[in-house]
Design an enzyme around this catalytic site. Sequence first.
Site, PDB file in Angstrom:
ATOM      1  N   CYS A  71       0.821  -1.226   0.000  1.00  0.00           N
ATOM      2  CA  CYS A  71       0.000   0.000   0.000  1.00  0.00           C
ATOM      3  C   CYS A  71       0.847   1.265   0.000  1.00  0.00           C
ATOM      4  O   CYS A  71       0.371   2.327  -0.407  1.00  0.00           O
ATOM      5  CB  CYS A  71      -0.935  -0.017   1.197  1.00  0.00           C
ATOM      6  N   HIS A 117      -3.829   6.896   1.378  1.00  0.00           N
ATOM      7  CA  HIS A 117      -4.071   5.557   0.831  1.00  0.00           C
ATOM      8  C   HIS A 117      -5.439   5.106   1.327  1.00  0.00           C
ATOM      9  O   HIS A 117      -5.771   5.264   2.503  1.00  0.00           O
ATOM     10  CB  HIS A 117      -2.979   4.602   1.302  1.00  0.00           C
ATOM     11  N   ASN A 140     -10.016  -1.136  -1.267  1.00  0.00           N
ATOM     12  CA  ASN A 140      -8.581  -0.867  -1.098  1.00  0.00           C
ATOM     13  C   ASN A 140      -7.836  -1.464  -2.292  1.00  0.00           C
ATOM     14  O   ASN A 140      -7.778  -2.685  -2.433  1.00  0.00           O
ATOM     15  CB  ASN A 140      -8.132  -1.499   0.225  1.00  0.00           C
TER      16      ASN A 140
HETATM   17  N1  COA Z   1     -18.680  -9.825   7.386  1.00  0.00           N
HETATM   18  C1  COA Z   1     -19.263 -10.103   8.555  1.00  0.00           C
HETATM   19  N2  COA Z   1     -18.566 -10.391   9.675  1.00  0.00           N
HETATM   20  C2  COA Z   1     -17.222 -10.388   9.581  1.00  0.00           C
HETATM   21  C3  COA Z   1     -16.557 -10.102   8.376  1.00  0.00           C
HETATM   22  C4  COA Z   1     -17.344  -9.822   7.251  1.00  0.00           C
HETATM   23  N3  COA Z   1     -16.811  -9.530   6.053  1.00  0.00           N
HETATM   24  N4  COA Z   1     -15.220 -10.174   8.590  1.00  0.00           N
HETATM   25  C5  COA Z   1     -15.047 -10.489   9.885  1.00  0.00           C
HETATM   26  N5  COA Z   1     -16.259 -10.617  10.486  1.00  0.00           N
HETATM   27  C6  COA Z   1     -16.562 -10.934  11.887  1.00  0.00           C
HETATM   28  C7  COA Z   1     -15.404 -11.605  12.583  1.00  0.00           C
HETATM   29  O1  COA Z   1     -15.409 -12.991  12.313  1.00  0.00           O
HETATM   30  C8  COA Z   1     -15.731 -11.291  14.031  1.00  0.00           C
HETATM   31  O2  COA Z   1     -16.718 -12.180  14.462  1.00  0.00           O
HETATM   32  P1  COA Z   1     -16.728 -12.732  15.972  1.00  0.00           P
HETATM   33  O3  COA Z   1     -16.883 -11.521  16.834  1.00  0.00           O
HETATM   34  O4  COA Z   1     -17.916 -13.637  16.001  1.00  0.00           O
HETATM   35  O5  COA Z   1     -15.420 -13.419  16.161  1.00  0.00           O
HETATM   36  C9  COA Z   1     -16.339  -9.896  13.982  1.00  0.00           C
HETATM   37  O6  COA Z   1     -16.750  -9.713  12.614  1.00  0.00           O
HETATM   38  C10 COA Z   1     -15.380  -8.806  14.378  1.00  0.00           C
HETATM   39  O7  COA Z   1     -14.156  -9.018  13.698  1.00  0.00           O
HETATM   40  P2  COA Z   1     -12.953  -8.052  13.857  1.00  0.00           P
HETATM   41  O8  COA Z   1     -11.830  -8.535  12.980  1.00  0.00           O
HETATM   42  O9  COA Z   1     -12.634  -7.821  15.313  1.00  0.00           O
HETATM   43  O10 COA Z   1     -13.577  -6.713  13.271  1.00  0.00           O
HETATM   44  P3  COA Z   1     -12.961  -5.290  13.195  1.00  0.00           P
HETATM   45  O11 COA Z   1     -13.862  -4.333  13.825  1.00  0.00           O
HETATM   46  O12 COA Z   1     -11.513  -5.270  13.595  1.00  0.00           O
HETATM   47  O13 COA Z   1     -13.010  -5.030  11.634  1.00  0.00           O
HETATM   48  C11 COA Z   1     -11.538  -4.960   9.756  1.00  0.00           C
HETATM   49  C12 COA Z   1     -12.256  -5.840  10.751  1.00  0.00           C
HETATM   50  C13 COA Z   1     -10.717  -5.857   8.852  1.00  0.00           C
HETATM   51  C14 COA Z   1     -12.544  -4.189   8.948  1.00  0.00           C
HETATM   52  C15 COA Z   1     -10.647  -3.988  10.561  1.00  0.00           C
HETATM   53  O14 COA Z   1      -9.840  -4.681  11.457  1.00  0.00           O
HETATM   54  C16 COA Z   1      -9.794  -3.159   9.680  1.00  0.00           C
HETATM   55  O15 COA Z   1     -10.268  -2.382   8.892  1.00  0.00           O
HETATM   56  N6  COA Z   1      -8.453  -3.260   9.817  1.00  0.00           N
HETATM   57  C17 COA Z   1      -7.546  -2.555   8.991  1.00  0.00           C
HETATM   58  C18 COA Z   1      -7.509  -3.228   7.677  1.00  0.00           C
HETATM   59  C19 COA Z   1      -6.765  -2.450   6.669  1.00  0.00           C
HETATM   60  O16 COA Z   1      -6.799  -1.265   6.648  1.00  0.00           O
HETATM   61  N7  COA Z   1      -6.089  -3.195   5.821  1.00  0.00           N
HETATM   62  C20 COA Z   1      -5.403  -2.658   4.751  1.00  0.00           C
HETATM   63  C21 COA Z   1      -4.155  -2.063   5.201  1.00  0.00           C
HETATM   64  S1  COA Z   1      -3.397  -1.307   3.891  1.00  0.00           S
END
Ligand code: COA
Length: 332
Positions: free
Chosen positions: A114, A259, A289
């Site tokens: 990224c 980004h 993204n």
């Molecule tokens: N749809 C529905 N539920 C989902 C899901 C989806 N697409 N993806 C994950 N979940 C669930 C998980 O399994 C978890 O369930 P559980 O509570 O029963 O275990 C719950 O949602 C919460 O998951 P979690 O990973 O803690 O969510 P979060 O609030 O951290 O959001 C992201 C997940 C990935 C959106 C977040 O962590 C994020 O944006 N991180 C940065 C990612 C990023 O910017 N990446 C690129 C970098 S360049």
Amino acid sequence: MRNSKIVAIGHHVPENIITNQYLSTVMDTNNDWIVERTGINERRWMDPSKDTVANMAAKATRMALERAKLTEKDIDFIVFATITPDYFFPGSGVLLQRELGLESIGALDIRNACSGFIYALSVADQFIKTGMYKTILVVGAEIQSTALDITTRGRNTAVIFGDGAGAVILQPSDKPGILSTHLHSDGRFAEELYVKDPGSSRPHQERQPEQITDTSTFKVVMNGNQVFKHAVVRFMEVINEALEANNLSKEDINLLVPHQANLRISQYIQEKLALSNDQVYNNIMRYGNTTAASIPIALSEAWAEGKIKENDLICLAAFGSGFTWASALIRW
Ligand code: COA
């Protein structure tokens, strides 16, 4: 030393629109979860019958060239940022060089995820400033969709990433253009966001598809919470570093083009810098993204919408796999 300036920007995204609604029919997810956690409404995924990383990059390049009334023949070097090349080797730079019908000019690939576009811009900036090249094409292009696990198992990454390409052309200038670039990495976190294979450091037999059982193989693996926590800190650090290096303050920024990792990350930075909605450009809602392509696509759209004017101070910032993070300050 000379200055370097962005004289043209272009972009290209695949026609194939993947909505949150569609994803909820192929995995256990839903529109509300995706919008609330990421801000994404839809993304573009490639059509294997027409899109490659190199030809999307060529289309973005041609848009940039046309906008600046330049031709392919003006380009004397290519810096290509991608982590999803068409081939494991050779790199995408040479494929783009061939696609553009250019003969024998140098082509360099950058694999910094990224942050890749800002790393690429920084390399091109140095080449222009030292006088080595006069017209450099800097590209960020990715096809992520083929490395996603499009099942419930991969839902935390499958809903986030999209495909696309963006390109800028850099030339020397009398007046300052790119003021400075700032590049960082911390490899301790390499496995927090990565694709393990095709890696080379294990015996051949262990790398045969039938021997590979873990989910990291050929697919994006991401520890979303860790990435998020580091991203918000590093984005702010690297933006402040760029402002301090130029004796400028956050009040001087006309437009921040972050980004497009996650809308919540962009909104956090916006709040910390006390910028208005007009001062931060986001298009993650439409494209997800797109890794190295996200900043040049956003720049190209912002410019086309008249949001970038001569003499504006533009701040670019990125964070991603590596971890790597980077910023650039540009006097347009
Ligand atoms: N749809 C529905 N539920 C989902 C899901 C989806 N697409 N993806 C994950 N979940 C669930 C998980 O399994 C978890 O369930 P559980 O509570 O029963 O275990 C719950 O949602 C919460 O998951 P979690 O990973 O803690 O969510 P979060 O609030 O951290 O959001 C992201 C997940 C990935 C959106 C977040 O962590 C994020 O944006 N991180 C940065 C990612 C990023 O910017 N990446 C690129 C970098 S360049």
